[in-house]
Design an enzyme around this catalytic site. Sequence first.
Site, PDB file in Angstrom:
ATOM      1  N   VAL A   8       0.870  -1.171   0.000  1.00 53.41           N
ATOM      2  CA  VAL A   8       0.000   0.000   0.000  1.00 53.41           C
ATOM      3  C   VAL A   8       0.910   1.223   0.000  1.00 53.41           C
ATOM      4  O   VAL A   8       2.099   1.121   0.299  1.00 53.41           O
ATOM      5  CB  VAL A   8      -0.972   0.034   1.212  1.00 53.41           C
ATOM      6  CG1 VAL A   8      -2.031  -1.037   1.082  1.00 53.41           C
ATOM      7  CG2 VAL A   8      -0.227  -0.078   2.524  1.00 53.41           C
ATOM      8  N   SER A   9       0.345   2.366  -0.338  1.00 57.73           N
ATOM      9  CA  SER A   9       1.172   3.557  -0.546  1.00 57.73           C
ATOM     10  C   SER A   9       1.561   4.311   0.714  1.00 57.73           C
ATOM     11  O   SER A   9       2.590   4.969   0.745  1.00 57.73           O
ATOM     12  CB  SER A   9       0.466   4.520  -1.504  1.00 57.73           C
ATOM     13  OG  SER A   9       0.334   3.908  -2.764  1.00 57.73           O
ATOM     14  N   THR A  10       0.728   4.247   1.753  1.00 63.30           N
ATOM     15  CA  THR A  10       1.014   5.049   2.949  1.00 63.30           C
ATOM     16  C   THR A  10       0.838   4.217   4.212  1.00 63.30           C
ATOM     17  O   THR A  10       0.169   3.183   4.204  1.00 63.30           O
ATOM     18  CB  THR A  10       0.071   6.267   3.048  1.00 63.30           C
ATOM     19  OG1 THR A  10      -1.257   5.799   3.285  1.00 63.30           O
ATOM     20  CG2 THR A  10       0.107   7.123   1.788  1.00 63.30           C
ATOM     21  N   GLN A  13      -2.771   3.422   5.302  1.00 61.92           N
ATOM     22  CA  GLN A  13      -3.538   2.394   4.608  1.00 61.92           C
ATOM     23  C   GLN A  13      -3.239   1.020   5.198  1.00 61.92           C
ATOM     24  O   GLN A  13      -2.172   0.793   5.765  1.00 61.92           O
ATOM     25  CB  GLN A  13      -3.208   2.403   3.111  1.00 61.92           C
ATOM     26  CG  GLN A  13      -3.642   3.683   2.417  1.00 61.92           C
ATOM     27  CD  GLN A  13      -3.161   3.730   0.976  1.00 61.92           C
ATOM     28  OE1 GLN A  13      -2.027   3.389   0.678  1.00 61.92           O
ATOM     29  NE2 GLN A  13      -4.035   4.157   0.088  1.00 61.92           N
TER      30      GLN A  13
END
Length: 186
Positions: A8-10, A13
């Site tokens: 996931v990007s962050t 998340q």
Amino acid sequence: MRIAYARVSTDAQELHRQLDALEKVGYDKLIQEKYTGTKKQRQGLQQLLDIVREGDTVIVESISRLGRKTLDILSTIEELTNRGIVFISLKENMDTTTPTGKAMLGMMAVIAQLERDLIVQRTKEGLDSAKQRGVKLGRPKLDDQKVQDALKLYDEGNHSIKDIIRITGISQGKLYKEINKRKLKS
């Protein structure tokens, strides 16, 4: 070995949805990371590429987990395939050992090539447009006086290269280029 990769990007998340899907199909090792897909150099992805061996299978919940850019995704899948590693994406039902999976990889390659060609075309059009408006392209010409000042400081021998480039504002490469140019003339 079956190696699952989830991303996931962050930090905000969660990986739960991906992990649930990956657990249903099973795996021997799981690599997970929370890092943006816009960067191709990611610690988790690099770890995956370092540990997989010929005959292994890499499983992702979706090909978008490999990255944001079509070119990056494709190059990663191609690298895996060329190394004899099976790639499976659950969401797209893509398996590089099947005819459908190979066809999907081929279609992705065509799309990636189109994307490359469009970028080149837009860049060329932008440069042509700028030229027509009279915009000067390329690096700005360096002030000859700055170069002469830098060479004078260099010849005096009282300053380091770092000091000279800090004082004059020319780059280290330009300074060395000018020094070498003088040596060739002598």
